[in-house]
Design a protein around this motif. Structure first.
Motif, PDB file in Angstrom:
ATOM      1  N   THR A   1       0.838  -1.209   0.000  1.00  0.00           N
ATOM      2  CA  THR A   1       0.000   0.000   0.000  1.00  0.00           C
ATOM      3  C   THR A   1       0.872   1.258   0.000  1.00  0.00           C
ATOM      4  O   THR A   1       0.542   2.246  -0.666  1.00  0.00           O
ATOM      5  CB  THR A   1      -0.951  -0.012   1.218  1.00  0.00           C
ATOM      6  OG1 THR A   1      -1.647  -1.250   1.220  1.00  0.00           O
ATOM      7  CG2 THR A   1      -1.959   1.108   1.165  1.00  0.00           C
TER       8      THR A   1
ATOM      9  N   CYS B   1       0.711   4.129  -2.737  1.00  0.00           N
ATOM     10  CA  CYS B   1       0.464   5.539  -2.411  1.00  0.00           C
ATOM     11  C   CYS B   1       1.545   6.445  -3.010  1.00  0.00           C
ATOM     12  O   CYS B   1       1.227   7.510  -3.553  1.00  0.00           O
ATOM     13  CB  CYS B   1       0.398   5.737  -0.894  1.00  0.00           C
ATOM     14  SG  CYS B   1      -1.078   5.070  -0.154  1.00  0.00           S
TER      15      CYS B   1
ATOM     16  N   GLN C   1      -0.010   9.788   2.840  1.00  0.00           N
ATOM     17  CA  GLN C   1      -0.477   8.430   3.171  1.00  0.00           C
ATOM     18  C   GLN C   1       0.668   7.423   3.001  1.00  0.00           C
ATOM     19  O   GLN C   1       0.825   6.517   3.805  1.00  0.00           O
ATOM     20  CB  GLN C   1      -1.617   8.024   2.229  1.00  0.00           C
ATOM     21  CG  GLN C   1      -2.883   8.809   2.405  1.00  0.00           C
ATOM     22  CD  GLN C   1      -3.585   8.457   3.682  1.00  0.00           C
ATOM     23  OE1 GLN C   1      -3.617   7.318   4.092  1.00  0.00           O
ATOM     24  NE2 GLN C   1      -4.118   9.451   4.351  1.00  0.00           N
TER      25      GLN C   1
ATOM     26  N   THR D   1      -5.971  -1.907   1.857  1.00  0.00           N
ATOM     27  CA  THR D   1      -6.210  -1.018   0.711  1.00  0.00           C
ATOM     28  C   THR D   1      -7.458  -0.173   0.956  1.00  0.00           C
ATOM     29  O   THR D   1      -7.459   1.036   0.694  1.00  0.00           O
ATOM     30  CB  THR D   1      -6.371  -1.844  -0.590  1.00  0.00           C
ATOM     31  OG1 THR D   1      -5.236  -2.697  -0.711  1.00  0.00           O
ATOM     32  CG2 THR D   1      -6.468  -0.964  -1.816  1.00  0.00           C
TER      33      THR D   1
ATOM     34  N   TYR E   1      -7.618   3.841   1.248  1.00  0.00           N
ATOM     35  CA  TYR E   1      -8.511   4.603   0.374  1.00  0.00           C
ATOM     36  C   TYR E   1      -9.403   5.528   1.215  1.00  0.00           C
ATOM     37  O   TYR E   1      -9.566   6.700   0.887  1.00  0.00           O
ATOM     38  CB  TYR E   1      -9.366   3.637  -0.455  1.00  0.00           C
ATOM     39  CG  TYR E   1     -10.382   4.328  -1.328  1.00  0.00           C
ATOM     40  CD1 TYR E   1      -9.994   4.963  -2.510  1.00  0.00           C
ATOM     41  CD2 TYR E   1     -11.725   4.362  -0.976  1.00  0.00           C
ATOM     42  CE1 TYR E   1     -10.925   5.613  -3.308  1.00  0.00           C
ATOM     43  CE2 TYR E   1     -12.658   5.014  -1.770  1.00  0.00           C
ATOM     44  CZ  TYR E   1     -12.257   5.637  -2.932  1.00  0.00           C
ATOM     45  OH  TYR E   1     -13.179   6.284  -3.714  1.00  0.00           O
ATOM     46  N   THR E   2      -9.946   4.988   2.315  1.00  0.00           N
ATOM     47  CA  THR E   2     -10.818   5.787   3.186  1.00  0.00           C
ATOM     48  C   THR E   2     -10.044   6.947   3.806  1.00  0.00           C
ATOM     49  O   THR E   2     -10.519   8.089   3.801  1.00  0.00           O
ATOM     50  CB  THR E   2     -11.419   4.889   4.302  1.00  0.00           C
ATOM     51  OG1 THR E   2     -11.962   3.724   3.688  1.00  0.00           O
ATOM     52  CG2 THR E   2     -12.497   5.590   5.079  1.00  0.00           C
TER      53      THR E   2
ATOM     54  N   TYR F   1      -7.361   8.320   2.692  1.00  0.00           N
ATOM     55  CA  TYR F   1      -7.002   9.248   1.606  1.00  0.00           C
ATOM     56  C   TYR F   1      -8.175  10.195   1.322  1.00  0.00           C
ATOM     57  O   TYR F   1      -7.991  11.408   1.247  1.00  0.00           O
ATOM     58  CB  TYR F   1      -6.632   8.442   0.357  1.00  0.00           C
ATOM     59  CG  TYR F   1      -6.436   9.263  -0.899  1.00  0.00           C
ATOM     60  CD1 TYR F   1      -5.258   9.981  -1.120  1.00  0.00           C
ATOM     61  CD2 TYR F   1      -7.424   9.330  -1.870  1.00  0.00           C
ATOM     62  CE1 TYR F   1      -5.079  10.730  -2.273  1.00  0.00           C
ATOM     63  CE2 TYR F   1      -7.252  10.074  -3.027  1.00  0.00           C
ATOM     64  CZ  TYR F   1      -6.091  10.774  -3.225  1.00  0.00           C
ATOM     65  OH  TYR F   1      -5.921  11.523  -4.359  1.00  0.00           O
ATOM     66  N   LYS F   2      -9.365   9.622   1.199  1.00  0.00           N
ATOM     67  CA  LYS F   2     -10.547  10.423   0.883  1.00  0.00           C
ATOM     68  C   LYS F   2     -10.864  11.415   2.010  1.00  0.00           C
ATOM     69  O   LYS F   2     -11.191  12.572   1.755  1.00  0.00           O
ATOM     70  CB  LYS F   2     -11.759   9.498   0.651  1.00  0.00           C
ATOM     71  CG  LYS F   2     -11.746   8.847  -0.698  1.00  0.00           C
ATOM     72  CD  LYS F   2     -12.059   9.869  -1.759  1.00  0.00           C
ATOM     73  CE  LYS F   2     -12.147   9.305  -3.150  1.00  0.00           C
ATOM     74  NZ  LYS F   2     -12.236  10.369  -4.162  1.00  0.00           N
TER      75      LYS F   2
END
Lengths: 200, 71
Positions: free
Chosen positions: A25, A29, A58, A172, A176-177, A179-180
């Motif tokens: 990951t 990133c 991240q 992952t 993603y969470t 990051y958002k």
């Protein structure tokens, strides 16, 4: 689902299910940060600057977790927290420190298009280190760090591989969470700053 | 330390770092929430208090507002 215990390493091998997905990951990133940086330089759209920054942020978080879990696994398996003789470890550390320096560079410049472009160029340079670090384990004839994924496929049982895939999917999704959420926070912060300037 | 303890330490370390990160993000969102409320109050205060030119236009005969009212 319970992954079987490794015959060689015992329970400590279970660190593999968190260490490897986190490392993959982190690579992803850093790669995403470089991709967004390329889009910024290509399209001259400043929204990619924030996206690139958040992806690299991240990446450094997951990179530090890779080093942390790797050190614990190394202590359990090899009896040492760190070894300079493993090129895989040293190259990952170089990659991690390279992206740590990204923040030093970014915050040493005035906010604006120049900072965005300089940061993007730096992020793009770093992407060259990702395949080197990833392939070092195969290129460097390093027998300290284990090689699980070979040309013959994953060197583990089906249950172990399934547990690994589930863990990778979870990490992952977490990345993603995060990051958002971080990106939404940064954008909101920027919008509020602009609004405050126009109101006062 | 046993192998199991090392595994627990690794998973625990990841958990602690993720929780710390989420706490930092939550604190930041709280700050943004406060700032949004401040800016909303500022904007509402401006709406209630009309500007000097608007007051002038609404009260002095012959200004645009007066002409608009008269057709």
């Amino acid at each position: 689902m319970v992954a079987p215990e490794d015959a060689d390493q015992g329970v400590s091998q279970r660190i593999f299910y968190i260490h490897v997905p986190i490392a993959l990951t982190a690579y992803f990133c850093f790669g995403l940060g470089a991709w967004k940086a390329l889009r910024l330089l290509w399209r001259r759209d400043e929204r990619y600057d924030l996206e690139s920054y958040v992806a690299i942020h991240q990446g450094t978080i997951f990179g530090s977790l890779t080093l942390l879990t790797g050190a614990i696994w190394a202590k359990a398996s090899w009896g040492v927290w760190w070894t300079w003789s493993s090129r895989q470890l040293v190259l990952f550390l170089v990659l991690f420190l390279f992206y740590c320096a990204y923040f030093m560079l970014r915050y040493s410049l005035e906010e604006g298009p120049r900072r965005a472009r300089t940061s993007a160029v730096y992020a793009l340079f770093g992407v060259a280190l990702i395949p080197v670090s990833f392939l070092a384990i195969r290129l460097a004839e390093d027998f300290i760090h284990p090689t699980v994924f070979t040309r013959e496929g994953p060197q583990m049982t089906g249950t172990m591989f399934f547990a690994f895939c589930a863990s990778w999917a979870a990490v992952t999704l977490l990345a993603y969470t995060l990051y958002k959420v971080e990106l939404a926070g940064k954008r909101l912060d920027a919008d509020l700053r602009e609004l405050r300037e126009s109101l006062t | 330390m046993t192998g199991g303890e090392y595994a627990a330490l690794a998973y625990g370390a990841v958990f602690v770092v993720v929780v710390a990160y989420v706490a930092i993000i939550a604190a930041k969102l709280q700050r943004l929430q406060r700032e949004t409320a401040e800016l909303l109050a500022l904007a509402q205060g401006r709406e209630r208090k009309p500007s000097r030119t608007a007051v002038y236009a609404a009260t002095v005969p012959g200004t645009r507002a007066e002409q608009e009212d008269g057709g």
